[in-house]
Design a protein around this motif. Structure first.
Motif, PDB file in Angstrom:
ATOM      1  N   MET A   1       0.823  -1.193   0.000  1.00  0.00           N
ATOM      2  CA  MET A   1       0.000   0.000   0.000  1.00  0.00           C
ATOM      3  C   MET A   1       0.871   1.262   0.000  1.00  0.00           C
ATOM      4  N   TYR A   2       1.950   1.231   0.782  1.00  0.00           N
ATOM      5  CA  TYR A   2       2.845   2.385   0.895  1.00  0.00           C
ATOM      6  C   TYR A   2       3.374   2.816  -0.469  1.00  0.00           C
ATOM      7  N   LEU A   3       3.829   1.857  -1.271  1.00  0.00           N
ATOM      8  CA  LEU A   3       4.425   2.189  -2.562  1.00  0.00           C
ATOM      9  C   LEU A   3       3.394   2.754  -3.542  1.00  0.00           C
ATOM     10  N   TYR A   4       2.148   2.287  -3.476  1.00  0.00           N
ATOM     11  CA  TYR A   4       1.102   2.830  -4.343  1.00  0.00           C
ATOM     12  C   TYR A   4       0.788   4.279  -3.979  1.00  0.00           C
ATOM     13  N   ILE A   5       0.706   4.542  -2.693  1.00  0.00           N
ATOM     14  CA  ILE A   5       0.444   5.916  -2.242  1.00  0.00           C
ATOM     15  C   ILE A   5       1.625   6.813  -2.591  1.00  0.00           C
ATOM     16  N   LYS A   6       2.836   6.296  -2.425  1.00  0.00           N
ATOM     17  CA  LYS A   6       4.027   7.064  -2.773  1.00  0.00           C
ATOM     18  C   LYS A   6       4.063   7.360  -4.275  1.00  0.00           C
ATOM     19  N   ALA A   7       3.702   6.376  -5.097  1.00  0.00           N
ATOM     20  CA  ALA A   7       3.673   6.580  -6.552  1.00  0.00           C
ATOM     21  C   ALA A   7       2.642   7.651  -6.914  1.00  0.00           C
ATOM     22  N   LEU A   8       1.466   7.587  -6.325  1.00  0.00           N
ATOM     23  CA  LEU A   8       0.447   8.612  -6.588  1.00  0.00           C
ATOM     24  C   LEU A   8       0.922   9.982  -6.114  1.00  0.00           C
ATOM     25  N   HIS A   9       1.608  10.018  -4.993  1.00  0.00           N
ATOM     26  CA  HIS A   9       2.171  11.264  -4.474  1.00  0.00           C
ATOM     27  C   HIS A   9       3.121  11.874  -5.506  1.00  0.00           C
ATOM     28  N   VAL A  10       3.992  11.069  -6.072  1.00  0.00           N
ATOM     29  CA  VAL A  10       4.952  11.552  -7.073  1.00  0.00           C
ATOM     30  C   VAL A  10       4.217  12.026  -8.326  1.00  0.00           C
ATOM     31  N   ILE A  11       3.205  11.300  -8.760  1.00  0.00           N
ATOM     32  CA  ILE A  11       2.427  11.697  -9.939  1.00  0.00           C
ATOM     33  C   ILE A  11       1.805  13.073  -9.729  1.00  0.00           C
ATOM     34  N   PHE A  12       1.203  13.295  -8.570  1.00  0.00           N
ATOM     35  CA  PHE A  12       0.566  14.589  -8.338  1.00  0.00           C
ATOM     36  C   PHE A  12       1.572  15.704  -8.063  1.00  0.00           C
ATOM     37  N   ILE A  13       2.761  15.350  -7.587  1.00  0.00           N
ATOM     38  CA  ILE A  13       3.832  16.350  -7.500  1.00  0.00           C
ATOM     39  C   ILE A  13       4.162  16.847  -8.905  1.00  0.00           C
ATOM     40  N   VAL A  14       4.281  15.913  -9.848  1.00  0.00           N
ATOM     41  CA  VAL A  14       4.617  16.269 -11.231  1.00  0.00           C
ATOM     42  C   VAL A  14       3.543  17.170 -11.831  1.00  0.00           C
ATOM     43  N   THR A  15       2.274  16.818 -11.639  1.00  0.00           N
ATOM     44  CA  THR A  15       1.209  17.649 -12.220  1.00  0.00           C
ATOM     45  C   THR A  15       1.119  18.996 -11.515  1.00  0.00           C
ATOM     46  N   TRP A  16       1.397  19.030 -10.214  1.00  0.00           N
ATOM     47  CA  TRP A  16       1.398  20.303  -9.484  1.00  0.00           C
ATOM     48  C   TRP A  16       2.497  21.208 -10.019  1.00  0.00           C
ATOM     49  N   PHE A  17       3.691  20.648 -10.177  1.00  0.00           N
ATOM     50  CA  PHE A  17       4.794  21.446 -10.700  1.00  0.00           C
ATOM     51  C   PHE A  17       4.533  21.884 -12.134  1.00  0.00           C
ATOM     52  N   ALA A  18       3.872  21.052 -12.922  1.00  0.00           N
ATOM     53  CA  ALA A  18       3.525  21.468 -14.287  1.00  0.00           C
ATOM     54  C   ALA A  18       2.713  22.756 -14.230  1.00  0.00           C
ATOM     55  N   GLY A  19       1.747  22.805 -13.324  1.00  0.00           N
ATOM     56  CA  GLY A  19       0.949  24.015 -13.153  1.00  0.00           C
ATOM     57  C   GLY A  19       1.765  25.183 -12.627  1.00  0.00           C
ATOM     58  N   LEU A  20       2.659  24.902 -11.680  1.00  0.00           N
ATOM     59  CA  LEU A  20       3.485  25.969 -11.102  1.00  0.00           C
ATOM     60  C   LEU A  20       4.476  26.528 -12.116  1.00  0.00           C
ATOM     61  N   PHE A  21       4.882  25.710 -13.083  1.00  0.00           N
ATOM     62  CA  PHE A  21       5.784  26.200 -14.128  1.00  0.00           C
ATOM     63  C   PHE A  21       5.027  26.957 -15.218  1.00  0.00           C
ATOM     64  N   TYR A  22       3.850  26.473 -15.585  1.00  0.00           N
ATOM     65  CA  TYR A  22       3.137  27.074 -16.711  1.00  0.00           C
ATOM     66  C   TYR A  22       2.344  28.317 -16.309  1.00  0.00           C
ATOM     67  N   MET A  23       1.831  28.355 -15.100  1.00  0.00           N
ATOM     68  CA  MET A  23       1.006  29.493 -14.673  1.00  0.00           C
ATOM     69  C   MET A  23       1.754  30.828 -14.787  1.00  0.00           C
ATOM     70  N   PRO A  24       2.980  30.935 -14.272  1.00  0.00           N
ATOM     71  CA  PRO A  24       3.682  32.214 -14.418  1.00  0.00           C
ATOM     72  C   PRO A  24       3.967  32.570 -15.877  1.00  0.00           C
ATOM     73  N   ARG A  25       4.152  31.561 -16.743  1.00  0.00           N
ATOM     74  CA  ARG A  25       4.347  31.855 -18.172  1.00  0.00           C
ATOM     75  C   ARG A  25       3.100  32.518 -18.725  1.00  0.00           C
ATOM     76  N   LEU A  26       1.938  31.969 -18.382  1.00  0.00           N
ATOM     77  CA  LEU A  26       0.687  32.579 -18.826  1.00  0.00           C
ATOM     78  C   LEU A  26       0.545  33.987 -18.261  1.00  0.00           C
TER      79      LEU A  26
END
Length: 178
Positions: A1-26
């Protein structure tokens, strides 16, 4: 269970950073649209406003919340609180503060208040990069990192990053004038 939650955590970190990188460009494009003649100025600002809202409320905010929930779950399942994690959490708190500042700037722009220039927003855009480098280094290297070398490396990275922004501005200005 730990590794699945950790994997999802990493996935949402990536999507969060995608927003944090693109928002200031906009935000940069939205601010610089003010230099365009009408009706282009209004058309561009309306379009950037729509894009910013969809990115912010459809991707960035949900990803930040899920990153937080999954990160806390991962920490709970880990059952430990090592020194590297304490420092990482300080950077994560700083990242949420940065997220809040982007939210405030976006709200200003949506109201037609453009307090920051494109250049200021370009510099502010790089803050997420600094957080990303610091957090990833802490997570990957953990206790093997020398705090002195880690801090010096981060400072050097910031200096190189800010120098690159300055050089880019000079090149851009030269192209516009030449």
């Amino acid at each position: 269970m730990y590794l699945y939650i950790k994997a999802l955590h990493v996935i949402f970190i990536v999507t969060w950073f995608a927003g944090l990188f693109y928002m200031p460009r906009l935000m940069v494009y939205n601010a610089e649209a003010g230099t365009q003649p009408e009706p282009a100025k209004t058309i561009l600002r309306n379009q950037y406003g729509i894009m910013m809202k969809r990115l912010w409320f459809g991707i960035t905010w949900p990803s930040a919340v899920l990153t937080l929930i999954l990160g806390l779950s991962t920490w709970h399942l880990l059952g430990a609180f090592p020194d590297w994690l304490k420092i990482k959490l300080l950077f994560v708190i700083g990242l949420f503060v940065y997220h809040g500042t982007l939210h405030a700037i976006a709200r200003q722009q949506w109201k037609g208040n453009f307090r920051y220039s494109g250049q200021q927003l370009r510099i502010w855009n790089e803050v997420a990069t600094i957080f990303l480098v610091a957090i990833v280094m802490l997570v990957v290297v953990k206790e093997n990192m020398s705090w002195v070398w880690g801090l010096l490396g981060l400072i050097l990275f910031v200096v190189v990053l800010m120098s690159a922004i300055k050089i880019y501005k000079l090149v851009r200005t030269k192209k516009q004038n030449g």
